[in-house]
Motif scaffolding. Sequence first.
Motif, mmCIF file in Angstrom:
data_model
loop_
_atom_site.group_PDB
_atom_site.id
_atom_site.type_symbol
_atom_site.label_atom_id
_atom_site.label_comp_id
_atom_site.label_asym_id
_atom_site.label_seq_id
_atom_site.Cartn_x
_atom_site.Cartn_y
_atom_site.Cartn_z
ATOM 1 N N MET A 1 1.107 -1.304 0.598
ATOM 2 C CA MET A 1 -0.412 -0.079 -0.301
ATOM 3 C C MET A 1 0.953 1.285 -0.607
ATOM 4 O O MET A 1 0.861 2.432 -0.796
ATOM 5 C CB MET A 1 -0.986 -0.178 1.532
ATOM 6 N N ALA A 2 2.025 1.023 0.649
ATOM 7 C CA ALA A 2 2.528 2.391 0.749
ATOM 8 C C ALA A 2 3.527 1.994 0.018
ATOM 9 O O ALA A 2 4.334 1.836 -0.459
ATOM 10 C CB ALA A 2 3.506 2.397 2.469
ATOM 11 N N ALA A 4 6.160 3.746 -1.014
ATOM 12 C CA ALA A 4 7.587 4.673 -1.259
ATOM 13 C C ALA A 4 8.367 4.465 -2.368
ATOM 14 O O ALA A 4 8.394 3.069 -2.499
ATOM 15 C CB ALA A 4 8.062 4.109 0.929
ATOM 16 N N THR A 84 4.721 8.048 -0.437
ATOM 17 C CA THR A 84 3.916 7.190 -0.414
ATOM 18 C C THR A 84 2.184 7.304 -0.061
ATOM 19 O O THR A 84 1.976 6.557 -0.289
ATOM 20 C CB THR A 84 3.906 7.370 1.569
ATOM 21 N N ARG C 23 -1.857 12.316 -7.114
ATOM 22 C CA ARG C 23 -1.749 12.025 -5.172
ATOM 23 C C ARG C 23 -3.695 11.217 -5.623
ATOM 24 O O ARG C 23 -4.201 12.349 -5.125
ATOM 25 C CB ARG C 23 -1.077 12.072 -4.395
ATOM 26 N N VAL C 131 -2.254 -6.195 2.847
ATOM 27 C CA VAL C 131 -0.597 -6.458 1.738
ATOM 28 C C VAL C 131 0.174 -6.600 2.740
ATOM 29 O O VAL C 131 0.956 -7.229 2.434
ATOM 30 C CB VAL C 131 -0.608 -4.618 1.671
ATOM 31 N N LYS C 297 3.632 6.178 9.119
ATOM 32 C CA LYS C 297 3.399 6.375 7.566
ATOM 33 C C LYS C 297 2.510 5.667 7.023
ATOM 34 O O LYS C 297 1.452 6.787 6.091
ATOM 35 C CB LYS C 297 5.174 6.001 6.793
ATOM 36 N N LEU C 298 2.048 4.749 7.469
ATOM 37 C CA LEU C 298 1.162 3.967 6.579
ATOM 38 C C LEU C 298 -0.387 4.554 6.813
ATOM 39 O O LEU C 298 -1.080 5.062 6.358
ATOM 40 C CB LEU C 298 0.657 2.215 7.606
ATOM 41 N N MET C 301 -1.200 7.961 5.700
ATOM 42 C CA MET C 301 -1.222 7.443 4.412
ATOM 43 C C MET C 301 -2.555 7.784 4.128
ATOM 44 O O MET C 301 -4.089 8.701 3.227
ATOM 45 C CB MET C 301 -0.714 6.548 3.231
ATOM 46 N N LEU C 417 -2.322 -4.264 -6.649
ATOM 47 C CA LEU C 417 -1.826 -4.815 -4.955
ATOM 48 C C LEU C 417 -0.438 -5.837 -4.658
ATOM 49 O O LEU C 417 0.840 -5.776 -4.033
ATOM 50 C CB LEU C 417 -2.110 -3.290 -4.161
ATOM 51 N N VAL C 421 3.299 -6.655 -3.980
ATOM 52 C CA VAL C 421 4.223 -7.368 -3.566
ATOM 53 C C VAL C 421 4.249 -8.382 -3.347
ATOM 54 O O VAL C 421 5.456 -8.705 -2.567
ATOM 55 C CB VAL C 421 3.217 -7.029 -2.172
#
Lengths: 209, 315, 467
Positions: A1-2, A4, A84, C23, C131, C297-298, C301, C417, C421
């Motif tokens: 998701m992030a 970066a 991010t 974004r 994720v 951070k997550l 976001m 996604l 990953v």
Amino acid sequence: MAGAAPVLEDGSVLSRLDRGLLRLERGFALIAGLAVLSLMFLAVRSVGGRLLLNAPLSGYVDWIMQLMPLIAILAVSFAQRDGTHIRMDLLVAHLGGRALWLFELISVLLILFLMVFLLWGSWAHFLRSFDLAAPLWSRDSTIDIGLPIWPAKLLVPVAIFVLCLRLCIQAWGYGRALVLGLANPVAVPLVQDAAAQAAAEAETLGEKG
Amino acid sequence: TEWNVSVWGKRRAFTEHIEKLAELVSEKTGGEFTMNISYGGLSKNTENLDGISIGAFEMAQFCAGYHPDKNRAITVLELPFLGVRDLEEEVAVSNAVYAHPAVEREMAQWNARMLMTSPMPQYNLVGTGEPRDELAEFDGMRVRATGGLGEAFRAVGGVPTSVTASEAYQAMESGVVDTVSFAQHAHLSFGTINRATWWTANLNPGTVNCPVVVNIDAYDALSDAHRQALDESVPEAVAFYLENYGKLLQRWDEVLAEKNVQKVTIPDEELAKFREVGGQPIHDEWIAEMSAQGMPAQELYDLVQQTLEQHRASN
Amino acid sequence: MEPIEIGLWVSGGMLVLVVLGMRVAFAAALAGLVGLFIIFWSKRGFDPEQLGWAITVAAKTAGQVPHSKVASHELSLIPTFILIGYLAYYAGLTRALFEAAKRWIAWLPGGLAVSTIFATAGFAAVSGASVATAAVFARIGIPEMLKIGYNKQFAAGVVAAGGTLASLIPPSAILVIYAIIVEQDVGKLLLAGFVPGAFSAVIYALLIVGIAVVFKSVGPPVSGFTWRERFASLPAAMPILLVVVIIIFFVYNPFGEKAWGTPTEGGALGAFIIFLMALGRGMRWAELKSALIETAKLTVMIFTIIWGVLIYVRFLGFAQLPDAFADWITSLHFSPWAILVCILLAYAVLGMFMDAIGMLLLTLPVVYPAVMALNGGEFVSAEDSAFGMNGTMCAIWFGILVVKMAEFCLITPPIGLNCFVVAGVREDLSVQDVFKGVTPFFIADAVTIGLLVAFPAIVLWLPSLAS
Ligand code: NA
Ligand code: NA
């Protein structure tokens, strides 16, 4: 998701500004993280107090509402620094060279345009809750134990101001790359293809588990 | 002219005067002046005054207790045990206080002008478990009550607990609180009545005050005919509200019976004891605190008492 | 210009910005700001003298949203759920779960793959993000499967699909977001996710067993664990169970009269237990600090998307678009079921290109009222409704359907996604490999969604017990 992405560094003024601001942003992120941790302790105190002492934490909801802007907004610039904030890069991933930098520059400038207005609006929002003549300078308070709200409201323009600084650095970075036709500019998140991006993300999880 | 009106939640007894007002104004102006009532689409409920101040919408409803610091003057109407007996009295004291210059000044800071009140009955308790009909039983009781009401319960050993109105049901179900204080319509719409085993019929600890305001610029910009239509419709709308709420209150006893909720009557001497610790001392404290902030607190307080007397004398 | 027309134009403009790679959070916020400005200016007849007024009101209205929408008690569940995931990782819970699942169920055909699915389901009970779950199991599950001769692509597909379970099985950040947008009880929704999540896991497992029986290329069963070994694997995996129990009991106590508290408290207590475990397993300040920064951070976001999109939604409120769309949908001359299926198909298509949270935030303010209107309104009784359930139940049911669709979009090309990953973790796998390997699971997901639509009781059974 992030999503970066790596940000290159060198000894240039731009890169030094980038890293200087990063120190501040990382500090903000840590504060936000500690605020999340404190949510946990607040709940433990609240439940424990209620079940064991019949003394629930007075103003539990009020305190959470005061903490949330710290958690949710303070690190907004930290997340912008390495890209991010999610986007659809179906299109940009296929661009290269000057075309890419032009795209990124326009995108960053649009965000900066937005943020200037939000800075104004969130500052006005703060001002409406702030009154130097009132006790605790408060002209807006929480429902239960009457905490002044202005400190939490002030966090928003502060975070957005830092984000504006970050956007200026990125605009400079992309603008420079556009003019000079650079391949690997400093101080901006580089577009990676999705797979490389995911690899970088998985990397942050480390080896334990 | 089209006005945007910001209220919250769902359409309910608490918003019927606004719906009625919109209907009346449109009728009287031949559809020239309409109101578009939005339930939560334009603002968060605690920020309706902000929206009025900005000029984002022209009319809004809010409750004083949501943010006492935004509207210190009218918090006098939320003091516990003011002695207001019914909705008509609530309308009378609200109108008197709203007309006070201190209130007008404070509202003008938000570019707002008081239009009408949304009178609510006394915030009696619903509770789980054994009925509590003596003051001693309030000791250690976890109660969902805000502002002055919370203070009153604290004065007799209760434990005021923060939960939002929408979480009140969950909080009752989960034992986070033992009792919830609401107006009847809210006990119905937030479902707290469904968890209750008892309801205090005569505790009458106080209520919450929720005015409807208009943006001053928008009000001044109305043509004379439109402004007149608006002003004239207010008493009619409030009358409609009272009638409608009256029906709800009549139905209330049936609801209690249907849900098998016991109606608890608290003995007079117990009530007197409660008022003694939860009433006057808190009133005095409010007067002292607000006076210190430069508010004509005593004047506002006396105004409420006088209005109650006059209202009773004239009936 | 009518407000609704403005609404449509601005929404179109936002989609263009999103496709062009702005974004998502900022594209939505910009659209909202510009839209508010146009709405306010149009109210004053686009009078040039009123331009300044319109800009001021738009900026101030938009500027309220970040603080106003974020300072919410219910939303505090999201950072807590994210923190739990990171702490569980540091507490070594993931490997313990996989080991236990392997010892207990790997004797089935396709056993190790089935074990992986159930271990991801277990991990889902502490992790709120799909994720992260996929990334963790790509490290733990895939090597073991390859060791005993699994097809590489298939092994990757198993992990990518298994990871999606984290958003259905509570805790789930996405379910919380849905609950907030549609103003429904968070606790009931989280509760409603349990059975469909477990149900999805079982369907995945059945599919794997079926494939393993038909095609011998899938790895052999793994047997030979003694009962002693099986029981020995349990203690390390137990804490997950503890967290599940706490969350259930804090939402709804199946055995007693009263639950123990609110979902917010349950989530935070779960995090606290995992926190203590992680400390016990030797987590020190450096690790805690990186867990906190990653969480921050997550979280930021996700929240930036939330307030960004809510600026746009505030504009929609002024444009009266949700009402208009609901009116339009209910005026169509198709059966409500056909319209519902069309809406779900539209989500499948949109989900190919968008991320889950952004998709829900952007669409729900318009789609949700329409679906509720289709069913007969918020207060409709089960008898009078189109889908045979009352308003509250319809909100829960649709929520689970939509979240399942959002999960589905994590494994569909071109933007899936979870597949990215998994490919990112394993250098020997390309994204194409993972997409190939995950294809059979589309069938499983389609079956699951079909069954959830046809038999709403799967979703509604547990929450209806709680009311
Ligand atoms: Na989960
Ligand atoms: Na997809």
